[in-house]
Enzyme design. Structure first.
Site, PDB file in Angstrom:
ATOM      1  CG  HIS A 198      22.542  30.273  30.946  1.00 45.31           C
ATOM      2  ND1 HIS A 198      23.283  29.034  31.033  1.00 45.31           N
ATOM      3  CD2 HIS A 198      23.419  30.964  29.622  1.00 45.31           C
ATOM      4  CE1 HIS A 198      24.035  28.914  29.904  1.00 45.31           C
ATOM      5  NE2 HIS A 198      24.250  30.079  29.370  1.00 45.31           N
ATOM      6  CD  GLU A 440      41.631  38.707  23.832  1.00 46.06           C
ATOM      7  OE1 GLU A 440      40.726  38.771  24.859  1.00 46.06           O
ATOM      8  OE2 GLU A 440      41.639  37.719  23.204  1.00 46.06           O
ATOM      9  CG  ASP A 464      40.857  37.737  28.197  1.00 42.72           C
ATOM     10  OD1 ASP A 464      40.988  37.317  29.254  1.00 42.72           O
ATOM     11  OD2 ASP A 464      40.348  37.275  27.540  1.00 42.72           O
ATOM     12  CB  CYS A 511      34.309  43.542  21.499  1.00 45.51           C
ATOM     13  SG  CYS A 511      35.798  42.787  21.604  1.00 45.51           S
TER      14      CYS A 511
HETATM   15  C1  PEP Z   1      37.819  40.542  26.304  1.00 44.06           C
HETATM   16  O1  PEP Z   1      38.482  39.712  26.623  1.00 44.06           O
HETATM   17  O2  PEP Z   1      37.641  41.517  26.624  1.00 44.06           O
HETATM   18  C2  PEP Z   1      36.618  39.855  25.424  1.00 44.06           C
HETATM   19  C3  PEP Z   1      35.761  40.657  24.724  1.00 44.06           C
HETATM   20  O3  PEP Z   1      36.810  38.571  25.059  1.00 44.06           O
HETATM   21  P1  PEP Z   1      36.293  37.555  26.169  1.00 44.06           P
HETATM   22  O4  PEP Z   1      35.208  38.061  27.236  1.00 44.06           O
HETATM   23  O5  PEP Z   1      35.229  36.517  25.186  1.00 44.06           O
HETATM   24  O6  PEP Z   1      37.559  37.025  26.728  1.00 44.06           O
HETATM   25 MG    MG Z   2      39.038  37.756  25.873  1.00 48.60          MG
END
Ligand code: PEP
Ligand code: MG
Length: 584
Positions: A198, A440, A464, A511
């Site tokens: 944070h 992922e 992931d 993302c």
């Molecule tokens: C990812 O795994 O790339 C993702 C965007 O999800 P998180 O980082 O929340 O696991």
């Molecule tokens: Mg993820």
């Protein structure tokens, strides 16, 4: 000027927030909190000891509330972090267990608190998602504050610093960081902390350079030492020579000019030189962060990590509570899209109010969609809230960690049931919203063609995907050097998914963190990814990079990239072809 008696020294840490600052160090000392002794309390004195702890926890809460009240307007959006800490100071996990330990073990309050915190740290240690692991940082900050009240160590008041300095601290809590006066503090560095902490998030909002996780900066640097902080690369230079000072002054000026220029244009769409538009959206964890997405020119929300709404509380949120929170995001963003990802939580220790059995390998355990399919009550509350809020704006729904078609069928079955019950209830909602999945897990890459038949879009979660396909724990420092999105295996997987999406006529978004680094953009553009989503602060520089590129050239470039067999070769190719452009 530089000190002729001292030799230049460099330290490398984690780049917390970009930019360069040069100035005198100011050491923030918090000694006394870590040195705790154990002693036993007689039965007659146990209640006094508990009262002493309660008073310290109350003082800590009062201090935090006072800081929230004093928080400047532009940091208000982050007050939730401090509010969560106020709640933690009374939470069962910390407050309740410390009292229990004093009682059961007849020990002093300091020792009991230290023991409880060290158990919590162990509990959170193996959590794969960095932002969940960072929850432990909040607990440590709150317990440090209670501890300071117990042992009578005075808190350093950062707001009282009246010189233009660079803060050097073992750790800075979000409360400390939020009291930073921008006109006085040029930047800060810490021994503790990671990018997703944070403190790091607030540093990015403040827009001052910071380097975190330096481990022993407070042992090496003294107050008044001249230091250079390069928050972009994570480099610290202590006692720089005159040549180094000149070099970094120039870099600092260039960076500031660049930042001012890209921020001016961040509201405009990202269109390549040959006229191809690539939407750039923002990732958020909490509704308050939409301010940052809007300020940085985001074209919508590409990932709403809704699990954050389940933390810092004692029970699962109800459908109505979720609806109210989603509404804040969807209404403000409309008509831009908001991608609501269903709960991505590991399912056991992450939520204090959930009593699932321990898992030895939680990253491969009952996480995300697996948890939701096992707990339809929780899943359906979220689906209902999502369909209801979809009537108020542009909402897409996304399922995380999908590894088989069965999971998609089952999730959609729940969605259908939810639609039916909403119809019966006569509540306003929207049916047939866009449904997507995160790609992922390697099996989802392999099954992408079949999955494309039953969903409306893919969003590649590289954080992931890299972890699961290259067998590299994304939170493990020991293997961090292997974790690279430009690994040829990753690029080939991306190509496969994009090709499938194109063939089947569905959109392929990204993302994961890979999308937020301008260095990767020529490849992502060349592969033909349809949409990018990232932490809001990266939006202006990614948009700027897209504008400097030619999509057709990038497509040809990717053909060369795909011939490479090592990560190094891919990186060299990008540097050779686009190095100049990317460093501007
Ligand atoms: C990812 O795994 O790339 C993702 C965007 O999800 P998180 O980082 O929340 O696991
Ligand atoms: Mg993820």
């Amino acid at each position: 000027m530089s000190n002729p008696d001292a030799t230049e020294k460099k330290l490398i840490g984690i780049n917390g927030s970009p930019g360069i600052c040069i100035g005198k160090a100011y050491l923030v000392d918090k000694e006394g909190v870590d040195l705790v002794e154990k002693y036993y309390i007689t039965k007659d004195n146990l209640q006094n000891e508990i009262n002493r702890f309660k008073a310290a926890a109350k003082n800590a809460r009062d201090e935090l509330v006072a800081i929230i009240d004093d928080t400047p307007e532009d940091l208000r959006q982050h007050a939730y972090i401090l509010e969560a800490q106020v709640a933690l100071a009374k939470d069962k996990m910390l407050y309740g267990r410390t009292i229990e330990t004093i009682e059961k073990e007849s020990v002093n309050a300091e020792w009991a608190l230290k023991k409880v915190v060290s158990n919590v740290k162990k509990m959170f240690r193996d959590i794969p998602a960095p932002y969940l692991r960072e929850r432990v940082t909040d607990i440590v900050h709150v317990s440090d504050r209670i501890m300071r009240n117990l042992v009578g160590v005075k808190d350093v008041n950062i707001a009282d610093i009246d010189k233009r300095v660079i803060l050097v601290a073992h750790d800075l809590s979000p409360a400390d960081t939020s009291r930073i006066q921008l006109e006085r503090i040029k930047g800060f560095i810490t021994d503790r902390g990671g990018k997703a902490s944070h403190t790091g998030i607030i540093a990015q909002t403040l827009g001052i350079p910071s380097v975190l996780g330096l481990e022993n900066a407070t042992d090496i640097i003294k107050t008044d030492d001249i230091i250079i902080v390069d928050g972009t690369t994570g480099l610290i230079i202590i006692h720089p020579t005159d040549e180094t000072l000149v070099e970094y002054e120039e870099q600092k000026t260039a960076y500031e000019k660049y930042k001012a220029a890209i921020n001016r244009r961040s509201d405009l769409p990202a269109i390549t030189k040959d006229g191809f538009r690539l939407p750039v959206l923002g990732n958020i964890e909490l509704p308050e962060e939409i301010v940052s997405v809007i300020d940085h020119g985001g074209d919508g929300i590409g990932l709403f990590r809704t699990e954050f709404l389940y933390l810092s509380r004692n029970n699962f949120p109800s459908e109505n509570e979720l609806f109210d929170r989603y509404k804040d995001v969807v209404e403000v963003m409309a008509p831009k899209p908001v991608t609501i990802r269903t709960l991505d939580i590991k399912g056991d220790k992450t939520l204090p109010y959930l009593s699932d059995p321990d898992e030895t390998n939680p990253a491969l355990g009952l996480r995300a969609i697996r948890f939701c399919l096992k707990r339809p009550d929780i899943f359906k509350a979220q689906l209902k809230a999502t369909l209801r809020v979809a009537a108020l704006g542009n909402v897409r729904l996304m399922f995380p960690m999908i590894s088989s078609c069965e999971e998609i069928h089952e999730a959609k079955k729940h969605l259908k049931e939810v639609e039916n019950s909403l119809k019966k209830e006569g509540v306003l909602f929207k049916s047939n919203i866009q449904i997507g999945i995160m790609i992922e897990v390697p099996s989802a890459v392999i099954m992408a063609d079949a999955m494309a038949e039953i969903v409306d879009f893919f969003s590649i979660g590289t954080n992931d995907l890299i972890q699961y396909s290259l067998a590299i724990d994304r939170g493990n420092k020991q293997v961090a050097h292997l974790y690279n999105p430009l690994n040829p295996a990753v690029i080939r997987m991306l190509k496969h998914v994009v090709d499938v999406g194109r063939k089947k006529g569905i959109k392929v978004c990204m993302c994961g963190e890979m999308a937020g680094d301008p260095f990767n953009i020529p490849i992502l553009l060349g592969l033909g990814i349809n949409e990018l989503s990232m932490n809001p602060q990266s939006i202006p520089s990614v948009k700027n990079t897209i504008r400097a590129l030619d999509a057709k050239t990038c497509r040809l470039f990717v053909k060369e990239v795909l011939k490479m067999t090592t990560t190094e070769a891919v990186m060299n190719l990008v540097t050779d072809k686009y190095g100049d452009l990317l460093s501007k």
